[in-house]
Design a protein around this motif. Structure first.
Motif, short mmCIF file in Angstrom:
data_model
loop_
_atom_site.label_atom_id
_atom_site.label_comp_id
_atom_site.label_asym_id
_atom_site.label_seq_id
_atom_site.Cartn_x
_atom_site.Cartn_y
_atom_site.Cartn_z
N UNK A 82 -14.12 -48.17 8.26
CA UNK A 82 -14.59 -48.45 6.94
C UNK A 82 -14.12 -47.46 6.02
N UNK A 83 -14.96 -47.24 4.92
CA UNK A 83 -14.98 -46.17 4.09
C UNK A 83 -16.08 -45.55 3.78
N UNK A 84 -16.11 -44.19 3.26
CA UNK A 84 -17.03 -43.40 2.90
C UNK A 84 -17.11 -42.95 1.47
N UNK B 36 -18.60 -46.37 6.77
CA UNK B 36 -18.88 -47.56 7.19
C UNK B 36 -19.40 -48.57 5.95
N UNK B 37 -18.70 -48.18 4.83
CA UNK B 37 -18.78 -49.17 3.67
C UNK B 37 -17.40 -49.81 3.71
N UNK C 205 -24.15 -48.78 -6.46
CA UNK C 205 -23.97 -48.01 -5.19
C UNK C 205 -23.74 -46.47 -5.80
N UNK C 206 -24.48 -45.68 -5.78
CA UNK C 206 -24.47 -44.28 -6.60
C UNK C 206 -24.35 -43.18 -5.55
N UNK C 207 -23.62 -42.09 -6.10
CA UNK C 207 -23.47 -41.07 -5.30
C UNK C 207 -23.69 -39.75 -5.83
N UNK C 208 -24.06 -38.73 -5.43
CA UNK C 208 -24.12 -37.15 -6.44
C UNK C 208 -22.98 -36.70 -5.69
N UNK D 20 -7.33 -49.97 -9.55
CA UNK D 20 -8.81 -49.93 -9.59
C UNK D 20 -9.38 -49.72 -8.17
N UNK D 21 -10.40 -49.10 -7.62
CA UNK D 21 -10.74 -49.14 -6.26
C UNK D 21 -12.27 -49.26 -6.26
N UNK D 22 -12.99 -50.10 -5.62
CA UNK D 22 -14.46 -50.21 -5.51
C UNK D 22 -14.71 -50.17 -4.10
N UNK D 23 -16.16 -49.71 -3.94
CA UNK D 23 -16.78 -49.64 -2.52
C UNK D 23 -18.01 -50.50 -2.75
#
Lengths: 924, 118
Positions: A174-176, A313-314, A300-303, A192-195
């Motif tokens: 998957x993706x992280x 696993x995304x 879905x948010x990341x710092x 564009x890319x999305x997770x």
């Protein structure tokens, strides 16, 4: 490319046109048609394409009609020197050019003829309806899931982005977040890319709190898919910022069911997992195509500051820039991926978590979503096609018998100057009518069957909500109906078109039909029915064996009934320190155990069947990893007290962890049985050995126990080699300080209680968890048995459908053989009577008839076995614990079939034996 | 040539001739040109197109490019190209004159009467 199937259908349709015109322009007609179709689709989607289809069908039919009139006019003027009346007579009886002009009248006569023998018509139509209905229903699935493009703008430019770690045997990691942001910043190939990911959340603060499926998505998902909200707005890049306001989107279905489609919902707030979220938009139903089936969509948010490569696993979806090929995109992803480790340094593991370990895997989004199901659906379509063939054989049989009655009429027509084609058409038009009638009845059946299919379809079957009776499905049904009609009408048409009908007329009756010829045709039909039925029965037998094999699989733990599984996740802003996180999880486990009715609580980072895994290096004292390759990788699980006892996983030797062990950070470890055997030969020998997760310097853990193997990944997957660590460990990873503790922010619970499944119980569980910390969302709440059933769902789905097809094939096949034999007996009653008059015993006659049945089924079985050997290999990916050429299935099914056929021939055999020779002689 | 009379030629013929007037085109090219030029108003369906082309070739208004030398370079062999003939150009010019005359007549009758009545 997109309209390849349509183009093929159009090509078939072109056969209606006059041959010369078609040969001259066929290819170009297709090109122009395809361009119209593409243009219509672009303008207004499938409706536009359907309109083009409709217009082009009408165009072809009307051209054919006009051309017929034109050519008739031409011929008339050329022939007006001849006797006009003779010409007209000939034209009506022999010339194909009269086809269109006469067709309406022909059909009217055909309908009348059929209505004169309603019993025959009803049986034939119902038999066909079963076959055509089943084919149409399964084809609707194939069409919606496999053939039609995804409901996104320029969907062929959409790709799924995942990663593999081949050296660790991980095909799809998957993706992280770190990778995602790296692609977003550095990639030159993605527009564009999305997770996104899935989880369950609790909606509270309303009268009836509920747990619903949620999709967590970055704003890129909506840009990549080009999905516009039906109301309000989608997420914007600002929403990806962890400090931005809490906003959420509703799915179309939830908006309808919960808010009655009220547009003023925008701006309202909803309590999700105890926090207030503002509703900013409603997304259309097409979003569920991603297979998330989500009710709510949360950001879905990341710092960026604290991010590192990990927590993979995304899912990820990207839109390729115009003109970029998949290969170019892959090459660019390979270039970009290593930058993630520079941009986001840190992370728990170093030796196994290196750029060189990972490689990007890009697939067309459609392949990613439906790839594995395509095979299953094609096998099913093959199965029902076989049923239709058998049904056609049955109707053909009926037709052959009926045709004899019409023999005199045909002979008269032939004597009056009707050509062979005309005679053939007499039979063909009836069969085509029956085919179309069967098709209409079949469509009704398909509509009902489709509803059942969709409701029983396993959750893994993607795009199920897109299944419908679309234009292409209707067209398919129409063509299949005509094809079926042509197929079974062909037998009498060919035979009588060829036969010496005038000779028959001279003899004055139906006896002019040569019995041998007729029997040969019927025997061929019966043999093919047997052969086809055998193939289907073998296929369903193999699925049955797979199902039993799966059901008998020992999952490695006892009594999954009455166990509720759920997951928790404690974010860093909720509880910052690892020690406190660990303690919170422990307290939750204790509180859950106090809930009335709860008998046991097992707690571990991974519980069986939850679809998650951790793979990391594993070292054994005294065993040097060979070569320069990556260190050996094993599955890891961090568990609390009572994990094995409460999951009812047998402890083979030694002891399990206690909370005291966890608090004291003891250097103890348990292994799964297969892992212990792999390194030490036996479970006993493993006790006291030392293992580690880091090589240099190693921090050794002593093996204190060995537990049984558990099928963590589903009933059809092998048990992983598992290392069980205590919930909290010290200096665990390479590079960790000696007093640095290692624990996880996510945790799985398995709660055993007789109250599982009641709403009260779920509320009690939730209250127990929220009494420790009210801000923890409950995720993936599900009875353990449901999770197990899900892993078997595809097998049971295939089994049920193939079983139904096999049963129908058997029934139709038996009816066919019975019909052939009892008809033969009735025709030969004179011969049998004579035999018995000359001294043959009734036993001899019985035996003679049975022998005929046996020979027929014997040949059918032999042919069918040959076919099955070749065809069942296609199924191998659907089977479990059984070979495609399974000796048991391949011996039981044929012998069973022979026995059933013998029984079916026994009834006419008894009738033959009961013939009174005196009566036969008297009748002579 | 029963299709040409004082009433002019068929609408589809006219549009196909216009499409071919400036450039040799294949079937798809003709359809696209007509569709774009008429702003999506006129759609020539496949069978209609090739029936017209057949008839127009019979009448000598259009010819098919046979040799590869005649084809526009860089195009695939599979597509058949059509070219307007001298006769076709003549018919097109005739029809255009007829139509513009018609338009002039209509204008001359309409405009003043409107101006008067308003």
């Amino acid at each position: 490319m997109k309209f390849a199937a349509s183009r093929r259908l159009y090509r078939i349709l072109l056969w209606v046109l006059p041959g010369e015109f078609r040969r001259r322009h066929g290819a170009e007609l297709e090109q122009v048609f395809e361009q119209h179709l593409a243009e219509g689709y672009e303008r207004s989607g499938w409706i536009g394409a359907a309109a083009v289809w409709g217009r082009c069908v009408i165009e072809i039919l009307s051209d054919r009609a006009l051309e017929t009139i034109r050519s008739a006019r031409r011929r008339f003027s050329a022939a007006d020197r001849l006797d006009v009346r003779r010409h007209r007579f000939q034209q009506r009886t022999t010339r194909r050019s009269g086809f269109m002009a006469d067709i309406t009248q022909d059909l009217r006569v055909g309908v009348r003829t059929l209505l004169r023998s309603p019993g025959f018509a009803v049986v034939a139509v119902l038999t066909l309806a079963v076959g055509i209905g089943a084919n149409t229903a399964i084809f609707s699935l194939v069409d919606a899931i496999v053939l039609s493009p995804l409901p996104f703008d320029q969907q062929d430019r959409l790709v799924s982005v995942a990663h593999a770690a081949p050296s660790r045997g991980i095909a799809n990691a998957g993706q992280c977040a770190a990778w995602h942001l790296t692609y977003e910043d550095e990639s030159r190939v993605f527009e564009d890319i999305g997770m996104y990911g899935a989880g369950s959340v609790a909606v509270t603060g309303v009268e009836d709190p509920e747990t619903v499926q949620a999709m967590f998505a970055t704003s890129g998902v909506f840009r990549a898919l080009r999905t516009r909200p039906s109301l309000g707005r989608a997420f914007t890049p600002e929403d990806d910022d962890p400090d931005s306001p809490a906003v959420m989107l509703l799915s179309h279905g939830y908006w309808q069911s919960r808010f009655g489609g009220d547009p003023s919902v925008i701006g309202q707030t909803l309590q999700v997992n105890g926090n207030s979220w503002e509703i900013v938009g409603v997304m259309p139903a097409t979003l569920s195509t991603l297979g998330q089936n989500a009710t709510l969509i949360l950001p879905l948010r990341f710092d960026r500051a604290t991010l590192f490569v990990g927590n993979i696993g995304f899912n990820a979806v990207a839109r390729l820039r115009d003109g970029v090929t998949l290969d170019q995109a892959h090459a660019d992803a390979v270039r970009v991926l290593p930058m993630a480790w520079e941009k986001f340094p840190g992370g728990p593991v170093s030796s196994s978590n290196e750029p060189s370990q990972y490689t990007p895997v890009l697939q067309p989004l459609k392949v990613n979503l439906v790839g594995s199901v395509a095979n299953l659906l094609w096998v099913l379509l093959g199965g029902v096609a076989v049923v239709l063939l058998i049904a056609c054989a049955n109707v053909a049989n009926l037709f052959l018998v009926r045709a004899e009655a019409k023999e005199t009429e045909m002979a008269v027509r032939a004597a009056m100057g009707a050509g062979r084609r005309r005679i053939g058409w007499e039979f063909l038009k009836e069969s085509l009518l029956l085919g179309v009638a069967g098709g209409i009845a079949g469509l009704t059946m398909a509509t009902a069957g489709l509803r059942v299919l969709v409701s029983m379809g396993p959750a893994q079957l993607p795009r199920l909500d897109e299944v419908s009776l679309s234009t292409s499905v209707l067209l398919f049904a129409f063509i299949v109906s005509l094809g079926a009609g042509a197929l079974f009408g062909m037998f009498p048409a060919l035979r009588f078109g060829r036969a010496d009908l005038v000779g028959a007329l001279k003899q004055g009756g139906p006896s002019g039909m040569r019995g041998k010829d007729r029997h040969r045709a019927q025997n061929v039909l019966a043999v093919s029915q047997m052969a086809l039925a055998l193939v289907l029965l073998v296929a369903s037998g193999l699925m049955l064996r797979s199902f039993f094999a799966l059901r008998d699989v020992d999952p490695g733990f006892r009594s999954p009934e009455g166990v509720l599984a759920l997951r928790l996740n404690i974010p860093g802003n909720e509880i910052p320190r690892g020690e406190d996180v660990a303690l919170t999880y422990e307290t939750i486990a204790r509180r859950l155990a106090d809930v009335p009715g709860v008998t046991a609580v097992a707690m571990g980072t991974f519980i069986p069947m939850d679809g998650r895994a951790n793979v990391n290096p594993f070292y054994v004292d005294g065993v040097t990893p060979s070569g320069d390759g990556p260190p050996p990788m094993r599955r890891h699980n961090w568990v609390g007290e009572g994990y094995f006892e409460n999951m009812r996983i047998p402890l083979l030797v030694g002891r399990a962890f206690t909370w005291e062990d966890v608090h004291n950070r003891i250097p103890g470890v348990l292994l799964s049985e297969s892992l212990a055997r792999e390194y030490f030969g036996s479970a006993e020998a493993a006790l006291g050995q030392r293992v580690a997760a880091r090589p240099d310097p190693p921090r050794w853990y002593e093996v204190i126990g060995v537990a049984g193997d558990v099928r963590y990944d589903g009933m059809s997957q092998p048990s992983p080699l598992m290392v069980y660590w205590p919930q909290v460990t010290l200096a665990f990873w390479e590079g960790s300080a000696s007093d640095q503790i290692q624990t996880w922010r996510f945790m799985g619970y398995a709660i055993r209680s007789s109250r599982v499944g009641t709403p009260d119980f779920l509320r009690a569980v939730r209250d127990a968890i929220w009494s420790v910390n009210p801000n923890l969302p409950l995720r993936n709440v599900s009875p353990l048995t449901d999770l197990m059933a899900q892993s078997m769902a595809r097998t049971s789905f295939t089994l049920v459908l193939l079983g139904i097809a096999g049963g129908a094939a058997l029934l139709l096949g038996i009816v066919g053989v019975y019909g052939v034999i009892s008809y033969a007996v009735s025709q030969r009653s004179r011969e049998m009577g004579m035999r018995m008059a000359l001294g043959a015993q009734s036993v001899d006659v019985t035996r003679m008839v049975l022998r005929q049945g046996l020979v027929l089924s014997g040949i059918g079985v032999a042919v069918g076995l040959g076919l099955a050997f070749g065809l069942t290999r296609v199924m191998s990916s659907l089977l479990f614990g059984v070979a495609p050429v399974d000796p048991l299935t391949f011996s039981l099914v044929p012998s069973g079939l022979m026995i059933v056929v013998l029984l079916a021939s026994y009834i006419p055999a008894r009738r033959a034996a009961a013939i009174d020779p005196m009566e036969v002689l008297r009748a002579e | 040539m029963g299709r040409r009379s004082t009433h002019g030629i068929k609408v589809h013929w006219f549009h196909i001739l216009v499409a071919l007037a400036d450039e040799d085109r294949h079937g798809n090219g003709i359809v696209r040109e007509v569709l774009e030029r008429t702003d999506g108003q006129l759609r020539i369906w496949p069978v209609m197109l090739y029936r017209c082309l057949d008839e127009m070739m019979d009448d000598g208004l259009v010819s098919e490019l046979t040799g590869s030398l005649e084809r526009p370079s860089g195009e695939s062999e599979r597509r058949r190209y059509f070219r307007i003939t001298e006769k076709g150009l003549g018919v097109l010019a005739e029809e255009t004159d007829r139509l513009s005359e018609l338009v002039n007549v209509a204008r001359s009758k309409m405009v003043p009467s409107r101006a008067v009545s308003k």
